[in-house]
Motif scaffolding. Structure first.
Motif, PDB file in Angstrom:
ATOM      1  N   LYS A 114      14.553  43.450  39.083  1.00 57.12           N
ATOM      2  CA  LYS A 114      13.625  42.883  40.275  1.00 57.12           C
ATOM      3  C   LYS A 114      12.774  44.168  40.611  1.00 57.12           C
ATOM      4  O   LYS A 114      11.401  43.517  41.115  1.00 57.12           O
ATOM      5  N   LYS A 115      12.971  45.383  40.316  1.00 56.71           N
ATOM      6  CA  LYS A 115      12.039  46.430  40.584  1.00 56.71           C
ATOM      7  C   LYS A 115      11.261  46.631  39.346  1.00 56.71           C
ATOM      8  O   LYS A 115      10.107  47.448  39.532  1.00 56.71           O
ATOM      9  N   GLY A 116      11.169  46.251  38.369  1.00 55.64           N
ATOM     10  CA  GLY A 116      10.550  46.468  37.085  1.00 55.64           C
ATOM     11  C   GLY A 116      11.065  47.620  36.386  1.00 55.64           C
ATOM     12  O   GLY A 116       9.956  48.302  35.774  1.00 55.64           O
ATOM     13  N   ILE A 117      12.274  47.897  36.570  1.00 54.12           N
ATOM     14  CA  ILE A 117      12.800  49.184  36.032  1.00 54.12           C
ATOM     15  C   ILE A 117      13.300  48.810  34.809  1.00 54.12           C
ATOM     16  O   ILE A 117      14.543  47.975  34.519  1.00 54.12           O
ATOM     17  N   TYR A 118      12.992  49.559  33.423  1.00 52.92           N
ATOM     18  CA  TYR A 118      13.576  49.174  32.189  1.00 52.92           C
ATOM     19  C   TYR A 118      14.774  50.036  32.163  1.00 52.92           C
ATOM     20  O   TYR A 118      14.936  51.220  32.500  1.00 52.92           O
ATOM     21  N   ILE A 119      15.844  49.346  31.585  1.00 48.16           N
ATOM     22  CA  ILE A 119      17.104  50.447  31.531  1.00 48.16           C
ATOM     23  C   ILE A 119      17.164  50.701  29.820  1.00 48.16           C
ATOM     24  O   ILE A 119      17.445  49.741  29.120  1.00 48.16           O
ATOM     25  N   LEU A 120      17.364  52.202  29.640  1.00 47.93           N
ATOM     26  CA  LEU A 120      17.167  52.498  28.232  1.00 47.93           C
ATOM     27  C   LEU A 120      18.510  53.140  27.874  1.00 47.93           C
ATOM     28  O   LEU A 120      19.007  53.893  28.633  1.00 47.93           O
ATOM     29  N   THR A 121      19.260  52.575  26.974  1.00 51.66           N
ATOM     30  CA  THR A 121      20.348  53.226  26.342  1.00 51.66           C
ATOM     31  C   THR A 121      20.293  53.463  24.989  1.00 51.66           C
ATOM     32  O   THR A 121      19.522  53.380  24.107  1.00 51.66           O
ATOM     33  N   PRO A 122      21.315  54.535  24.500  1.00 52.37           N
ATOM     34  CA  PRO A 122      21.210  55.254  23.435  1.00 52.37           C
ATOM     35  C   PRO A 122      21.298  54.109  22.152  1.00 52.37           C
ATOM     36  O   PRO A 122      20.873  54.704  21.051  1.00 52.37           O
ATOM     37  N   ASP A 123      21.569  53.068  22.179  1.00 53.04           N
ATOM     38  CA  ASP A 123      21.529  51.926  21.017  1.00 53.04           C
ATOM     39  C   ASP A 123      20.355  51.088  21.043  1.00 53.04           C
ATOM     40  O   ASP A 123      20.071  50.335  20.180  1.00 53.04           O
ATOM     41  N   ASP A 124      19.390  51.201  22.115  1.00 55.35           N
ATOM     42  CA  ASP A 124      18.174  50.782  22.222  1.00 55.35           C
ATOM     43  C   ASP A 124      17.029  51.724  21.083  1.00 55.35           C
ATOM     44  O   ASP A 124      16.923  52.621  20.946  1.00 55.35           O
ATOM     45  N   PRO A 125      16.477  50.672  20.349  1.00 55.35           N
ATOM     46  CA  PRO A 125      15.527  50.951  19.422  1.00 55.35           C
ATOM     47  C   PRO A 125      14.170  51.976  19.998  1.00 55.35           C
ATOM     48  O   PRO A 125      13.900  52.745  19.311  1.00 55.35           O
ATOM     49  N   LEU A 126      14.327  51.879  21.331  1.00 55.67           N
ATOM     50  CA  LEU A 126      13.132  52.735  21.897  1.00 55.67           C
ATOM     51  C   LEU A 126      13.755  53.918  22.640  1.00 55.67           C
ATOM     52  O   LEU A 126      13.006  55.086  22.967  1.00 55.67           O
ATOM     53  N   TYR A 127      14.886  54.389  22.146  1.00 51.59           N
ATOM     54  CA  TYR A 127      15.284  55.585  22.630  1.00 51.59           C
ATOM     55  C   TYR A 127      15.082  56.489  21.996  1.00 51.59           C
ATOM     56  O   TYR A 127      15.110  56.528  20.706  1.00 51.59           O
ATOM     57  N   PRO A 128      14.544  57.737  22.423  1.00 51.39           N
ATOM     58  CA  PRO A 128      13.781  58.717  21.491  1.00 51.39           C
ATOM     59  C   PRO A 128      14.982  59.504  20.859  1.00 51.39           C
ATOM     60  O   PRO A 128      15.990  59.930  21.215  1.00 51.39           O
ATOM     61  N   GLU A 129      14.719  59.762  19.485  1.00 50.41           N
ATOM     62  CA  GLU A 129      15.699  60.374  18.653  1.00 50.41           C
ATOM     63  C   GLU A 129      15.791  61.803  19.114  1.00 50.41           C
ATOM     64  O   GLU A 129      16.816  62.430  18.990  1.00 50.41           O
ATOM     65  N   ARG A 130      14.887  62.418  19.908  1.00 53.26           N
ATOM     66  CA  ARG A 130      14.950  63.980  20.221  1.00 53.26           C
ATOM     67  C   ARG A 130      15.943  63.959  21.138  1.00 53.26           C
ATOM     68  O   ARG A 130      16.581  65.163  21.430  1.00 53.26           O
ATOM     69  N   LEU A 131      16.238  63.038  22.358  1.00 57.87           N
ATOM     70  CA  LEU A 131      17.272  62.984  23.062  1.00 57.87           C
ATOM     71  C   LEU A 131      18.774  62.963  22.475  1.00 57.87           C
ATOM     72  O   LEU A 131      19.629  63.380  22.954  1.00 57.87           O
ATOM     73  N   LYS A 132      18.802  62.286  21.477  1.00 56.45           N
ATOM     74  CA  LYS A 132      19.884  61.957  20.771  1.00 56.45           C
ATOM     75  C   LYS A 132      20.592  63.254  20.038  1.00 56.45           C
ATOM     76  O   LYS A 132      21.631  63.247  19.774  1.00 56.45           O
ATOM     77  N   GLN A 133      19.813  64.200  19.924  1.00 61.55           N
ATOM     78  CA  GLN A 133      20.362  65.535  19.305  1.00 61.55           C
ATOM     79  C   GLN A 133      20.786  66.630  20.152  1.00 61.55           C
ATOM     80  O   GLN A 133      21.285  67.537  19.621  1.00 61.55           O
TER      81      GLN A 133
END
Length: 299
Positions: A75-94
């Motif tokens: 409703k608020k236009g907020i995207y939910i990003l999770t670790p298996d999303d292709p847009l999840y940055p590799e730098r955060l996974k490390q």
């Protein structure tokens, strides 16, 4: 049982059950091959890797709560990003405790821009330090460098604003929910950032700011960056917490030489320089480092 359940909903439920930035989520996850398998065990109370207190808390959490968060975000236009999303940055996974969920408003792809620098410093900077932050941010943003900071007053604000004025991208890492008006009266500025980059938070959209959350979010500021630039910091500045995260993540730390070596306002910078941080006299120093790092990645 959960094979056909939306994975984002599973991650949201885990975030509700454990709480944002809880390392225990990843401790338990290490025993499983998939998020579905972990959630299935937790829901059926078969998981032997949680404490009794954790089990009782998890038993009180329902998928309805996770769905409520998901519906609110949509409703608020907020995207939910999770670790298996292709847009999840590799730098955060490390990093040691990656965000299980990131709430994002704006262009999520900005989180993975090839050259990024965190520009950080005190909330109450001198005019000199503000001018330095603006010059470095503008120069680098004009040359395609992504400017990352923590959306606080002072140096953070100068860095974000200058990047946008230069036509570049910027990432604001929040220490509260995206929908909470903090710092007060900055909702418009937050939305402006979303049109030039992205505002993100691992805290639920309406979460209030509490002091410990700002220290928690600092690991994300440093993780998303190739290097960190300290513009102004006292000896007890929260900026030094970000530096500690950067060092633990093997990131290079640059420091603006103190404007006054006798002033407590710059004592944090003096300490960092004594400990081996690199002096930055010009934004070209940062650009040279980023370009050199890029070339090394290609060789």
């Amino acid at each position: 049982m959960l094979e056909n359940t939306d994975r984002k909903l599973l991650w949201l439920w885990l975030d509700v059950a454990f709480g944002p930035a809880d390392k225990r989520l990843w401790d338990v996850m290490s025993y499983y091959d998939s998020v579905e398998e972990m959630c299935d065990d937790l829901l059926s109370l078969r998981c032997g890797y949680v404490t009794q207190q954790e089990a009782e808390k998890i038993a009180c959490c329902t998928f309805f709560q996770a769905k409520q968060v998901a519906e609110y975000c949509e409703k608020k236009g907020i995207y939910i990003l999770t670790p298996d999303d292709p847009l999840y940055p590799e730098r955060l996974k490390q990093i040691e405790c990656p965000p299980a969920v990131l709430f994002c408003r704006g262009d999520v792809s900005c989180l993975s821009i090839e050259k990024s620098v965190a520009i950080i410093g005190t909330r109450e900077p001198s005019d000199y330090s503000v001018a330095v932050a603006e010059e470095f941010s503008s120069f680098l943003a004009e040359r395609g460098v992504n400017i990352i900071s923590g959306f606080a007053m002072g140096i953070d604000t100068a860095a974000h604003r200058s990047a946008m004025r230069a036509g570049g991208s910027t990432v604001a890492v929040m220490g509260c929910g995206l929908e909470y008006d903090y710092p007060r009266g900055r909702t418009g500025f937050k939305r402006e950032i979303a049109t030039h980059g992205v505002a993100i938070s691992e805290f639920f959209p309406q979460a209030r700011p509490v002091p410990e959350n700002f220290r928690i979010r600092n690991r994300i500021v440093s993780a998303l960056s190739h290097c960190v630039l300290v513009v102004e910091a006292g000896i007890r500045s929260g900026t030094l917490n970000t530096v500690n995260h950067a060092l633990s993540q093997n990131k290079d730390v640059f420091v603006i030489p103190p404007h006054d070596i006798f002033s407590e306002k710059y004592a944090g910078q003096c300490a960092l320089l004594r400990d081996g941080a690199v002096e930055a006299y010009s934004p070209k120093d940062i650009l040279y480092f980023l370009n050199k790092a890029k070339m090394q990645n290609y060789t």
